[in-house]
Every structure is written in structure tokens, then in C-alpha cells.
Scaffold this active site. Structure first.
Site, PDB file in Angstrom:
ATOM      1  N   ASP A  32       0.867  -1.185   0.000  1.00 41.25           N
ATOM      2  CA  ASP A  32       0.000   0.000   0.000  1.00 41.25           C
ATOM      3  C   ASP A  32       0.900   1.230   0.000  1.00 41.25           C
ATOM      4  O   ASP A  32       2.084   1.150   0.361  1.00 41.25           O
ATOM      5  CB  ASP A  32      -0.903   0.006   1.245  1.00 41.25           C
ATOM      6  CG  ASP A  32      -2.166   0.834   1.044  1.00 41.25           C
ATOM      7  OD1 ASP A  32      -3.260   0.250   1.006  1.00 41.25           O
ATOM      8  OD2 ASP A  32      -2.067   2.081   0.909  1.00 41.25           O
ATOM      9  N   ASP A  50       4.237   2.992  -4.063  1.00 45.38           N
ATOM     10  CA  ASP A  50       3.219   3.604  -4.910  1.00 45.38           C
ATOM     11  C   ASP A  50       3.006   2.725  -6.144  1.00 45.38           C
ATOM     12  O   ASP A  50       3.886   2.634  -7.019  1.00 45.38           O
ATOM     13  CB  ASP A  50       3.694   5.009  -5.320  1.00 45.38           C
ATOM     14  CG  ASP A  50       2.625   5.783  -6.059  1.00 45.38           C
ATOM     15  OD1 ASP A  50       1.670   5.155  -6.580  1.00 45.38           O
ATOM     16  OD2 ASP A  50       2.738   7.023  -6.128  1.00 45.38           O
ATOM     17  N   SER A 119     -17.080  -2.282  -8.471  1.00 48.67           N
ATOM     18  CA  SER A 119     -18.026  -1.577  -7.597  1.00 48.67           C
ATOM     19  C   SER A 119     -19.426  -1.518  -8.195  1.00 48.67           C
ATOM     20  O   SER A 119     -19.600  -1.506  -9.424  1.00 48.67           O
ATOM     21  CB  SER A 119     -17.515  -0.145  -7.412  1.00 48.67           C
ATOM     22  OG  SER A 119     -18.507   0.661  -6.846  1.00 48.67           O
ATOM     23  N   ALA A 120     -20.413  -1.385  -7.317  1.00 47.48           N
ATOM     24  CA  ALA A 120     -21.794  -1.155  -7.745  1.00 47.48           C
ATOM     25  C   ALA A 120     -21.914   0.182  -8.483  1.00 47.48           C
ATOM     26  O   ALA A 120     -22.918   0.417  -9.170  1.00 47.48           O
ATOM     27  CB  ALA A 120     -22.719  -1.161  -6.532  1.00 47.48           C
ATOM     28  N   CYS A 121     -20.890   1.038  -8.339  1.00 50.42           N
ATOM     29  CA  CYS A 121     -20.931   2.342  -9.014  1.00 50.42           C
ATOM     30  C   CYS A 121     -20.823   2.219 -10.534  1.00 50.42           C
ATOM     31  O   CYS A 121     -20.921   3.217 -11.242  1.00 50.42           O
ATOM     32  CB  CYS A 121     -19.813   3.247  -8.500  1.00 50.42           C
ATOM     33  SG  CYS A 121     -20.108   3.824  -6.834  1.00 50.42           S
ATOM     34  N   TYR A 150     -15.403   7.527 -11.202  1.00 56.02           N
ATOM     35  CA  TYR A 150     -14.983   6.350 -10.411  1.00 56.02           C
ATOM     36  C   TYR A 150     -15.607   5.084 -11.000  1.00 56.02           C
ATOM     37  O   TYR A 150     -14.933   4.065 -11.185  1.00 56.02           O
ATOM     38  CB  TYR A 150     -15.419   6.574  -8.954  1.00 56.02           C
ATOM     39  CG  TYR A 150     -15.305   5.370  -8.055  1.00 56.02           C
ATOM     40  CD1 TYR A 150     -14.070   4.957  -7.549  1.00 56.02           C
ATOM     41  CD2 TYR A 150     -16.442   4.649  -7.673  1.00 56.02           C
ATOM     42  CE1 TYR A 150     -13.974   3.853  -6.706  1.00 56.02           C
ATOM     43  CE2 TYR A 150     -16.350   3.552  -6.832  1.00 56.02           C
ATOM     44  CZ  TYR A 150     -15.112   3.154  -6.349  1.00 56.02           C
ATOM     45  OH  TYR A 150     -15.031   2.064  -5.519  1.00 56.02           O
ATOM     46  N   ALA A 194     -21.190   6.619   4.116  1.00 56.65           N
ATOM     47  CA  ALA A 194     -22.363   6.951   4.938  1.00 56.65           C
ATOM     48  C   ALA A 194     -22.425   6.216   6.289  1.00 56.65           C
ATOM     49  O   ALA A 194     -22.611   6.871   7.322  1.00 56.65           O
ATOM     50  CB  ALA A 194     -23.639   6.712   4.131  1.00 56.65           C
TER      51      ALA A 194
END
Ligand code: NAD
Length: 322
Positions: A32, A50, A119-121, A150, A194
Site C-alpha cells: 500500500d 506507490d 463496484s456497484a458504481c 470512479y 455513509a
């Protein structure tokens, strides 16, 4: 002993995944750009580097013969980070560069089995206008029209990994996560999501006080506890199914409802002040037909169970900081 490379191991899901793989007896290298903020890593080896640098990707893959790569590193955050538009170029450039570098090194060094966290995005904005969302089947991703850059980068990278599977015989497994939450995840600073933000606000509020909610709070989501996410990842990796497949809950709640549930756990009543803020789509839920069919498993924890564990951890963070 199987050897796993976990990229994004200093983050929320990656940090938990390292623990899970260690518990299963793997030798694990974590990588990371930063160390984990909330726990000591249990990885056998942890490299701070990186992943946008091809030389770093080459270095971390060349000295150990890895059986599996788990790719979770991304430039990401909650709505306050990915929906404002301010970080779009960074999100696209950073995450795409990481994925382009890693998939190429996985191919060059013969890591056959690769997990990629989508992702669900990625789902089209137009089918998420109703708060009463009945679930997003995987096939509804196309024709594509995600509501954020994204999401577009995730869609590109799904296709990137699938191209390497097609052309180089790589065994690729792709999950589309739907709002994963739990302890040891970002809970303040602007990148939090959230559930963590609401837990923090409720924990910090005086009884009878007020917390801010972005929008009217009628927007809906489903939230999946981290342990179930890990179970889904491992089952997908052990399966013969590439995906992409949803890993998410289908217990739909509004953001107002989420706040009320947190208040119940905290045993504290506060009023909700609705303010302008970045929101994302109106309603989103995971359709779990495909995961049930392909893996014979689907997430089943009620939201309340994970929320209680998460609230207790965030409450302790708020207390320690204050
Ligand atoms: P996270 O932000 O906690 O973890 C991502 C990690 O990637 C961070 O530790 C970050 O430092 C690292 N990273 C970023 N840029 C890097 C770079 N250039 N080099 C090395 N490391 C770098 O996020 P998370 O919630 O653990 O998410 C993990 C993955 O799952 C991400 O790819 C994310 O997009 C995806 N995902 C998460 C959710 C969710 O609800 N948490 C939902 C959908 C998809």
C-alpha cells in the site's frame, strides 16, 4: 503454503483480507502507499510503495512466486470524495494506472489467479432513479452509463482484467462490491462513507442534539458487513466463476432509516438536519440471484448485526480522539 499478494492492504477491505488469508494459512505480502491507520498488519511482509510506479509493481511481484493476487488498491472514498467532481482526474488516472501496471506484472510473473474489486458504481444511473430499487442484476451494467468517473474507471478495469483472461489465460475473478462497512475503515477526514459518517456523527452528538444528513435522506442503499464481503471474495476465488458478480446485501434502507438505526444502537436520540451535499443515485440494491446460482451462497447477515459492531468501534475512536 499458498502465497498471496494483497494490494491495498493498508486500506479497509485489504487490511481485513490480510487477516482472513493469514487465518486460512497463507503467506501474505501486503502492499500500500501507506501503512494501515487503525491496526498493525499481520502480513508476513508489508511493502509501502506507490503502485502507480511500474518499477514498484515489478519489484513486489518479482522476488516471490505468488499463487494469487488480490487487487484492492484504488483512489477512492465516499460520496464526498467521488461525487463532487473535484477528484475525477486523479481517481481515473491513479486507479487506471495501478490496474494497468498490476495486471501486466501479474501476467509477466505468471500469477494465474487474480481477484479484482469492482463496484456497484458501474451500474447505469438511469436504472437507479427510484428509491425503491429492486436490485441490480449484473447484466444491467450495459449499455453503460455510470454516474461517476470512479464508476467508469471500474468498468474499464473490469474489461482490462477480462481481456487479460481472454488473451493470456489468466484466471480472473471480479466482484462488484455494494457499500462495504465495518470496523477499521475510514471514519473521518472526507473519504468516509455513509455508515461510518453517521456512526461518527451520532457518537459525537450530545443527546437531543442534531446531526447533518446530505440531501433529504430518502435516498436508499444496501450495506454489507466486512466479514460477509471477505466470505464472498474467498468463495469467488475458489470457484470456477469469473464474474463480474455482485457482492452486496439486498436489505434496502434509506439514509434517514440508517441514522435512526444507529441512534437505536447508541441509545441516543438526535434530530436530523438535511443539508445540501453530494448524493449519488436515488436508490441502489444488490441483486443476488447470480451469486446464489454460481457460488451457492449469498450474504445473509441482517444490517443491525454489522452496524452494532461498527458503531462500537467508531464510538471508541471518537472517544479516543476527543
Ligand atoms: P480503502 O481506500 O480503504 O483502500 C484502498 C487502498 O488503496 C488504500 O489503503 C490506499 O492507500 C491504497 N492506494 C491508493 N492509491 C495507491 C497507490 N498509488 N499505491 C498503493 N496503494 C494505493 O478502500 P476500501 O473500502 O478498502 O476498498 C478496497 C477496494 O474495493 C477499492 O478498489 C474500492 O474501489 C473497492 N470498493 C469498495 C467499496 C466499499 O464500500 N468499501 C465498494 C465498492 C468497491
Amino acid at each position: 503454503m499458498k502465497k498471496a499478494l494483497v494490494c491495498g492492504a493498508g486500506g479497509f477491505i485489504g487490511g481485513h483480507l490480510v487477516k482472513r488469508l493469514k487465518a486460512e494459512g497463507y503467506w501474505v505480502r501486503g502492499v500500500d502507499i501507506k501503512s494501515h491507520e487503525y491496526c498493525q498488519t499481520v502480513a508476513d511482509d508489508f511493502i509501502v510503495g506507490d503502485l502507480r510506479e511500474q518499477s514498484v509493481c515489478r519489484r513486489i511481484t518479482s522476488d516471490v512466486k505468488f499463487d494469487e493476487l488480490y487487487q484492492l488498491a484504488a483512489d477512492m472514498g465516499g460520496a464526498g470524495y467521488i461525487f463532487t467532481g473535484e477528484h475525477d482526474a486523479c481517481v481515473m488516472h491513479n486507479s487506471a494506472t495501478i490496474n494497468l501496471n498490476l495486471v501486466e506484472e501479474a501476467k509477466n510473473t505468471g500469477i494465474k489467479k487474480v481477484f479484482y474489486s469492482s463496484s456497484a458504481c458501474i451500474y447505469p444511473e438511469g436504472i437507479q432513479m427510484d428509491p425503491d430499487n429492486s436490485g441490480l442484476p449484473e447484466a444491467s451494467a450495459y449499455p453503460a452509463c455510470p454516474d461517476s468517473e470512479y464508476g467508469w474507471e471500474k468498468l474499464f478495469s473490469e474489461r482490462l482484467y477480462l481481456s487479460y483472461a481472454r488473451n493470456y489465460g489468466m484466471d480472473v475473478h471480479i466482484a462488484r462490491f455494494h457499500n462495504i462497512f465495518g470496523p477499521e475503515g475510514t471514519w473521518d477526514g472526507g473519504k468516509e462513507k455513509a455508515p461510518a459518517a453517521i456512526c461518527r456523527k451520532v457518537a459525537a452528538a450530545a443527546p437531543g442534539g442534531e446531526i447533518e444528513i446530505w440531501g433529504d435522506g430518502l435516498q436508499t442503499r444496501t450495506f454489507l458487513y466486512i466479514d460477509e464481503c471477505l466470505e464472498g471474495i474467498r468463495r469467488l476465488m475458489e470457484s470456477g466463476f469469473s464474474g463480474p458478480v455482485n457482492i452486496g446485501s439486498d436489505e434496502l434502507v434509506s439514509i434517514n432509516d440508517l441514522a435512526r438505526r444507529v441512534m437505536g444502537i447508541a441509545n441516543k436520540s438526535v434530530s436530523l438536519k438535511h443539508i445540501k451535499g453530494p448524493l449519488g443515485v436515488r436508490g441502489r440494491s444488490s441483486d443476488n440471484t447470480l451469486i446464489q446460482k454460481k457460488l451457492g451462497w449469498r450474504p445473509s447477515w441482517p444490517l443491525a448485526k454489522g452496524l452494532e459492531l461498527t458503531y462500537r468501534w467508531i464510538e471508541a475512536q471518537v472517544r479516543n480522539k476527543g
